[in-house]
Design an enzyme around this catalytic site. Structure first.
Site, PDB file in Angstrom:
ATOM      1  N   LYS A  83     114.202  83.683  96.925  1.00 21.12           N
ATOM      2  CA  LYS A  83     113.645  84.612  96.373  1.00 21.12           C
ATOM      3  C   LYS A  83     113.712  84.803  94.939  1.00 21.12           C
ATOM      4  O   LYS A  83     115.223  84.808  94.603  1.00 21.12           O
ATOM      5  CB  LYS A  83     113.705  85.882  97.204  1.00 21.12           C
ATOM      6  N   SER A 158     109.162  92.880 100.207  1.00 11.47           N
ATOM      7  CA  SER A 158     108.743  92.086  98.882  1.00 11.47           C
ATOM      8  C   SER A 158     109.615  90.829  98.860  1.00 11.47           C
ATOM      9  O   SER A 158     109.006  89.789  98.056  1.00 11.47           O
ATOM     10  CB  SER A 158     109.883  92.800  97.922  1.00 11.47           C
ATOM     11  N   SER A 182     112.642  94.566 103.318  1.00 14.59           N
ATOM     12  CA  SER A 182     111.963  93.524 102.534  1.00 14.59           C
ATOM     13  C   SER A 182     111.982  92.251 102.979  1.00 14.59           C
ATOM     14  O   SER A 182     111.803  91.153 102.470  1.00 14.59           O
ATOM     15  CB  SER A 182     112.159  93.444 101.127  1.00 14.59           C
TER      16      SER A 182
END
Lengths: 467, 68
Positions: A83, A158, A182
């Site tokens: 990420k 996210s 997330s």
């Protein structure tokens, strides 16, 4: 094993066997996944920055080492992604934001160091909601990731690129982060396995913070065993991370394959039937999973805790306060450089009174103590993750409505390990999921229960058809 | 602590007081919605259940090390 489609769905565990036995070349494996992403990711935006040159460099090194007999372990030659709030030396860590477009990492995050040391093949940086809070957004320098099961739908966030890329077969394993859900949100929306480990089990050093006391680094994979393998690699105490737990780590695959006879399972139904009304397909999926665990010999009973709304209000009060402390300077100087969703969600912390923040942390302790006390009579808890299947990504009202309809935030408050596990598909063909939650540092037991369930369902063998 | 009376002018002044002077009218609308939502959340926290002895989650303990 040379067909690209086969390699796309290879598990970490199976890849490790083939790589170790020299039946699969790390370079062939990396090239297949690079080609797959090059063909399809223009429709899914899972990668913010694919790095095929770095992947092939890692793959060639792994190939040379394995051919010499220097096999490092089950991640040697296995592709992974990060990420884009996780540092990788020499690459920008942008947080998907204009604010940090030029923010080149000077060192690896601890989690990156560990995956590189394990011989992993780094495929690239993955899309995120802006600063791990604002998305899905169309007003940022990069487009939002889309759901591999239907690109017109949201893939959660996210850690959106981590979920999308894993589900799409662009890689078998990805790193995400989880402050209010997330890792588990994209795992749930994309039909993959997502672990938010115990708070402090995985170092956060080198990961851009959202809210210090709630941030966790976690793992997304397509199978439970792969998730346990990956957590084995990245867990462990880090004296330079103030939140790091000085606790024994590892052994997360040790209980896989053991049955669940006698395991005490609490079903936290009021989260998704009373406190929030989940979509019936979600609720039915969890109830069916509870029934399946009971059939496997677990002792299943319904339990209760504080209302979901208390946990969520506590989480959001703490999260927005801590996040605004980080973003206040940029909000003064560069408010126009945020996307609208991140700006609005972050500004919620601008005027929280100090006493409200402190009281939220006092409630946090009470909620946490009460929740942990449940485990004196239980081994794991199952409950909902998202209350709805993934909505359309181009429908802001639906995104806004479903964004807060979740029951993941409680376990950021309590710090408990929580795993998102697929429970099937909606009539519309979108993934459904539940969470399995345990007491602190009980990840091995959570994986055991999830694995037992996975073995008697077919969800893991189902894959999306990409466009 | 009411949630319904806040206006855009109120949040403009509040924002200016903490140095957020570059917000556009659109940003101020976002800030207004965000602040109202935060206040609603605060109102839903059951703080009346807290006693003076309930300590924050962050209170920390020190390790002794080798000292006497």
């Amino acid at each position: 094993m040379s067909a690209m489609g086969d390699l796309a769905w290879l598990t970490v565990a199976d890849a490790a066997e083939l790589l170790r036995a020299k039946k699969l070349s790390p370079v062939e494996y990396a090239n297949a996944l690079i080609a797959r992403a090059e063909s399809h990711d223009k429709n899914y935006n899972a990668y913010l920055r694919a790095t095929p040159e770095l992947a092939l460099e890692d793959a060639r090194r792994a190939e040379g080492e394995i051919m010499r007999g220097d096999w490092r372990g089950p991640f040697h030659g296995v592709p992974y992604g990060l990420k884009d709030i996780v540092d990788y030396t020499g690459l920008p860590t942008t947080a998907h934001s204009k604010i940090l477009q030029g923010n080149v990492a000077k060192a690896d995050a601890v989690v990156t160091q560990k995956l590189r040391a394990a011989g992993g093949v780094f495929m690239g940086k993955l899309s995120t909601h802006e600063f791990a809070i604002g998305g899905p957004s169309f007003d940022l320098p990069w487009p939002p990731a889309r759901n591999a099961w239907n690109r017109d739908h949201f893939c959660g966030g996210s850690s959106s690129g981590s979920g999308a890329a894993t589900a799409a077969g662009f890689l078998p394993a990805a790193i995400g982060t989880d402050t209010g859900g997330s890792v588990r949100n994209p795992a749930s929306m994309c039909g993959v396995i997502g672990m938010k480990p115990t708070y402090g089990l995985v170092s956060r050093r080198g990961v851009l913070p959202l809210a210090f006391s709630l941030d966790h680094v976690g793992t997304l994979t397509r199978t439970v065993r792969d998730n346990a393998l990956m957590l084995d690699l990245i867990a462990g105490h880090d004296a330079q991370d103030p939140g790091s737990a000085n606790h024994a780590a590892g052994g997360y695959t040790a209980q896989l394959g053991r049955d669940v006879k006698g395991i005490r399972v609490g079903v936290l139904r009021h989260f998704y039937t009373r406190d929030m009304q989940a979509d019936p397909e979600i609720a039915d999926g969890i109830d069916a999973a509870a029934k399946k665990l009971s059939e496997l010999g677990a002792e299943v009973r319904e339990i209760s805790t504080a209302p979901l709304g208390e946990y969520i209000a506590c989480n959001r009060t703490i999260l927005t306060s801590e996040a605004f402390a980080i973003h206040e300077k940029w909000m003064r100087e560069r408010p126009q450089d945020y996307g609208a969703l991140a700006r609005e969600r972050l500004m919620a912390g601008a005027f929280v009174r100090a006493s409200d923040y402190v009281n939220a942390t006092r409630l946090r302790r009470k909620l946490t103590d009460a929740f942990h006390a449940l485990f004196s009579e239980l081994d794991v808890i199952i409950t909902s993750s998202s209350m709805d299947p993934a909505c359309r990504i181009d429908d802001p009202k639906a995104v806004e409505y479903t964004y807060g309809r979740q029951s993941r935030a409680p376990f950021n408050i309590t710090g408990s390990p929580a795993l998102s596990v697929p429970t099937g598909f909606s009539k519309g063909g979108l993934p459904l999921a539940m969470q399995i939650v345990g007491k602190p540092f009980s990840e091995a037991l959570i994986y055991r229960v999830a694995h037992a369930y996975e073995q008697v369902t077919e969800w893991v063998s189902m894959h999306p058809t990409l466009v | 602590m009411t949630t319904g009376n806040l206006t855009e002018d109120d949040v403009r002044k509040m924002a200016a007081d903490i140095g957020m002077t570059r917000l556009t009218d659109g940003h101020l609308q976002e800030l207004l919605r965000a602040t109202q939502a935060a206040r609603a959340r605060r109102a839903s926290l059951p703080t009346d259940t807290l006693t003076p002895a309930d300590e924050p989650a962050h209170v920390f303990s020190l390790t002794g090390g080798d000292g006497q």
